[in-house]
Enzyme design. Sequence first.
Site, short mmCIF file in Angstrom:
data_model
loop_
_atom_site.label_atom_id
_atom_site.label_comp_id
_atom_site.label_asym_id
_atom_site.label_seq_id
_atom_site.Cartn_x
_atom_site.Cartn_y
_atom_site.Cartn_z
N ASP A 117 0.82 -1.22 0.00
CA ASP A 117 0.00 0.00 0.00
C ASP A 117 0.85 1.27 0.00
O ASP A 117 2.03 1.23 0.32
CB ASP A 117 -0.86 0.03 1.27
CG ASP A 117 -2.09 -0.84 1.13
OD1 ASP A 117 -2.38 -1.30 0.02
OD2 ASP A 117 -2.75 -1.05 2.15
N LYS A 123 -3.57 3.20 -2.39
CA LYS A 123 -4.92 3.77 -2.27
C LYS A 123 -4.82 4.92 -1.29
O LYS A 123 -4.62 4.72 -0.11
CB LYS A 123 -5.91 2.73 -1.73
CG LYS A 123 -6.21 1.62 -2.71
CD LYS A 123 -7.13 0.58 -2.10
CE LYS A 123 -8.52 1.11 -1.91
NZ LYS A 123 -9.25 1.37 -3.16
N MET A 129 -8.44 8.60 8.98
CA MET A 129 -8.94 9.23 7.74
C MET A 129 -9.95 10.34 8.05
O MET A 129 -10.97 10.46 7.39
CB MET A 129 -9.60 8.16 6.84
CG MET A 129 -8.63 7.07 6.42
SD MET A 129 -9.39 5.75 5.46
CE MET A 129 -9.96 4.67 6.74
N1 SAH Z 1 -4.83 -0.31 8.85
C1 SAH Z 1 -4.27 0.98 9.20
C2 SAH Z 1 -5.25 2.09 8.91
C3 SAH Z 1 -5.61 2.19 7.44
S1 SAH Z 1 -6.63 3.57 7.10
C4 SAH Z 1 -3.85 0.99 10.66
O1 SAH Z 1 -4.17 0.07 11.41
O2 SAH Z 1 -3.14 1.91 11.05
C5 SAH Z 1 -5.42 4.81 6.72
C6 SAH Z 1 -5.40 5.83 7.84
O3 SAH Z 1 -4.59 5.36 8.90
C7 SAH Z 1 -4.82 7.15 7.46
O4 SAH Z 1 -5.74 7.97 6.79
C8 SAH Z 1 -4.48 7.70 8.83
O5 SAH Z 1 -5.63 8.13 9.50
C9 SAH Z 1 -3.97 6.45 9.52
N2 SAH Z 1 -2.51 6.29 9.42
C10 SAH Z 1 -1.84 5.28 8.85
N3 SAH Z 1 -0.51 5.45 8.97
C11 SAH Z 1 -0.33 6.60 9.65
C12 SAH Z 1 0.82 7.32 10.11
N4 SAH Z 1 2.07 6.89 9.91
N5 SAH Z 1 0.61 8.47 10.78
C13 SAH Z 1 -0.63 8.92 11.03
N6 SAH Z 1 -1.75 8.29 10.61
C14 SAH Z 1 -1.61 7.15 9.94
#
Ligand code: SAH
Length: 270
Positions: free
Chosen positions: A51, A73, A188
């Site tokens: 991703d 995405k 998000m």
């Molecule tokens: N499966 C992922 C979330 C996927 S949705 C998890 O468990 O973290 C994607 C969202 O995750 C982003 O829009 C943001 O809100 C958050 N996110 C993922 N990586 C991030 C990071 N390094 N810093 C801040 N927010 C993050």
Amino acid sequence: MSGHFAALDAADFPAFEPGTVWLVGAGPGAPGLISLLGYHALGQADAIVYDALVSERLLALANPRAERLYAGKRGGKPSEKQADITLRLIELAGQGKRVCRLKGGDPFMFGRGAEEAMALAARGIPFRIVPGISAGLGGLAYAGIPVTHRDTNHAVIFLTGHDETGAVPASVDWAAIATAAPVIVMFMAVKHLASIAARLLAAGRDPADRVAIVSNAALGHQQVLEATLATLDTLPADIPTPAIVVLGPVSQYRGALDWYVGPHRGAALG
Ligand code: SAH
């Protein structure tokens, strides 16, 4: 397995069988935050479907002979359709490859991992879920924010700020969640933050409630912004993403716990 991992046997590190798919959580950013099992999968994979939020530095640890396929995405940007990504996993597994589906954070936290696993299950393709550190937990920890503290909260809500259409999710019972738990961790949520805040305030949430926004958590350019529910409009318009938004009193501990700062940051990446 080599080095320290030699002490772990096959029961700890099951073989990555050809023709199977492992859905692996990469963690929130710093490569060290992947699990040992996820690291093991990266080393053995024949194909890695990753991703947008997976770091290049993590991919550098993968089997150099593995095929790398980007399945980015990101909100608002053109991206591969979910159905195409799923189809690709099925095709690669059908070719007898060891397929590592590498997803940011935890694969089952707002990451469509369940949808991908359901499609594999429906076709009888063997799969394994390798959990990861969600940005909603580990990302907050990198900002010195504990997701719980006994003095502040005995419950947490995980919320996504948009649904598959890109709008604020209509199925959320805003009135119920506004007051159900002291802490709401939002994924998000930057784009619709003002409208989410308005819904929570209308449902009785305290305007003085703290909001912390952790952008690029566990990455070298991590940045944290703070406000209250009532003062969100004082924040800059261009909040960097990806970002986790945390509503509730736990960000007060940042003052004492913000370990990932200043000159130590380089050494703290992990
Ligand atoms: N499966 C992922 C979330 C996927 S949705 C998890 O468990 O973290 C994607 C969202 O995750 C982003 O829009 C943001 O809100 C958050 N996110 C993922 N990586 C991030 C990071 N390094 N810093 C801040 N927010 C993050």
